[in-house]
Design a protein around this motif. Structure first.
Motif, PDB file in Angstrom:
ATOM      1  N   ARG A 209       1.091  -0.805  -3.944  1.00 56.23           N
ATOM      2  CA  ARG A 209       1.810  -1.742  -4.743  1.00 56.23           C
ATOM      3  C   ARG A 209       2.773  -2.248  -3.980  1.00 56.23           C
ATOM      4  O   ARG A 209       3.476  -1.648  -2.895  1.00 56.23           O
ATOM      5  CB  ARG A 209       2.391  -1.009  -5.929  1.00 56.23           C
ATOM      6  CG  ARG A 209       3.423   0.000  -5.590  1.00 56.23           C
ATOM      7  CD  ARG A 209       3.797   0.970  -6.929  1.00 56.23           C
ATOM      8  NE  ARG A 209       4.369   0.012  -7.889  1.00 56.23           N
ATOM      9  CZ  ARG A 209       4.578   0.432  -9.194  1.00 56.23           C
ATOM     10  NH1 ARG A 209       4.171   1.527  -9.455  1.00 56.23           N
ATOM     11  NH2 ARG A 209       5.370  -0.529  -9.986  1.00 56.23           N
TER      12      ARG A 209
ATOM     13  N   ASN B  64       6.480  -3.811  -4.837  1.00 60.11           N
ATOM     14  CA  ASN B  64       7.304  -3.935  -5.853  1.00 60.11           C
ATOM     15  C   ASN B  64       8.065  -5.166  -5.772  1.00 60.11           C
ATOM     16  O   ASN B  64       8.596  -5.777  -6.774  1.00 60.11           O
ATOM     17  CB  ASN B  64       8.303  -2.745  -6.153  1.00 60.11           C
ATOM     18  CG  ASN B  64       7.484  -1.773  -6.706  1.00 60.11           C
ATOM     19  OD1 ASN B  64       6.644  -1.641  -7.225  1.00 60.11           O
ATOM     20  ND2 ASN B  64       8.166  -0.341  -6.617  1.00 60.11           N
TER      21      ASN B  64
ATOM     22  N   VAL C 184       0.123  -4.865  -7.868  1.00 58.99           N
ATOM     23  CA  VAL C 184      -0.569  -3.663  -7.507  1.00 58.99           C
ATOM     24  C   VAL C 184      -1.982  -3.987  -7.184  1.00 58.99           C
ATOM     25  O   VAL C 184      -2.425  -5.112  -7.770  1.00 58.99           O
ATOM     26  CB  VAL C 184      -0.526  -2.654  -8.655  1.00 58.99           C
ATOM     27  CG1 VAL C 184      -1.232  -3.020  -9.910  1.00 58.99           C
ATOM     28  CG2 VAL C 184      -1.126  -1.414  -8.498  1.00 58.99           C
TER      29      VAL C 184
ATOM     30  N   CYS D  54      -5.995  -3.339 -15.032  1.00 60.55           N
ATOM     31  CA  CYS D  54      -4.899  -2.805 -14.710  1.00 60.55           C
ATOM     32  C   CYS D  54      -3.923  -2.348 -15.937  1.00 60.55           C
ATOM     33  O   CYS D  54      -4.140  -2.972 -16.898  1.00 60.55           O
ATOM     34  CB  CYS D  54      -4.169  -3.422 -13.776  1.00 60.55           C
ATOM     35  SG  CYS D  54      -3.480  -5.190 -14.151  1.00 60.55           S
TER      36      CYS D  54
ATOM     37  N   GLY E 192       5.029   3.988  -5.174  1.00 61.12           N
ATOM     38  CA  GLY E 192       4.090   4.030  -4.425  1.00 61.12           C
ATOM     39  C   GLY E 192       3.625   5.195  -3.384  1.00 61.12           C
ATOM     40  O   GLY E 192       2.785   5.363  -2.899  1.00 61.12           O
TER      41      GLY E 192
END
Length: 123
Positions: free
Chosen positions: A71, A73, A78, A95, A54
């Motif tokens: 985003r 994680n 995202v 996406c 990111g």
């Protein structure tokens, strides 16, 4: 990796939307992520990309300054925050994931795709 996009809808010009893309699998953090869009009668185009951590992002000129990508994680997700929307932003938004980086404009280089979510901006 399976991707599920959501958050699209109908909004007036000048409004905002946030799209989400949830990924399955434990390797989400190994992929750079991107958003593409396809308007009726047009080819799919790159909108924004974000690196694995990111820390790096990249935007198409048409959305720079209006859209942000982020985003999480820990949530395998995202996001695409879209502000100051214009009628020309109307499209199906997808996406996508790739292992190479956040600046890839060629959709053929992406490994996985979500199903798309419709964004319609009325004037």
């Amino acid at each position: 990796v399976q991707l599920q996009a959501s958050g699209g809808g109908l909004v007036q010009a000048g409004g905002s939307l946030r799209l989400s893309c949830a990924a399955s699998g434990r390797t989400f953090s190994e992929y750079a992520m991107a958003w593409f869009r396809q308007a009726p009668g047009k080819e799919r185009e790159f909108v924004a990309g974000i690196s694995w951590t990111g820390g790096s992002t990249h935007f198409a000129d048409s959305v720079k300054g209006r859209f942000t990508i982020s985003r999480d994680n820990s949530k395998n997700t995202v996001y695409l925050r879209m502000n100051s929307l214009k009628p020309e932003d109307t499209a199906v938004y997808y996406c996508a994931a790739n292992r190479l980086g956040e600046r890839l404009l060629d959709e053929k280089l992406y490994d996985y795709w979500g199903q798309g979510t419709q964004v319609t901006v009325s004037s």
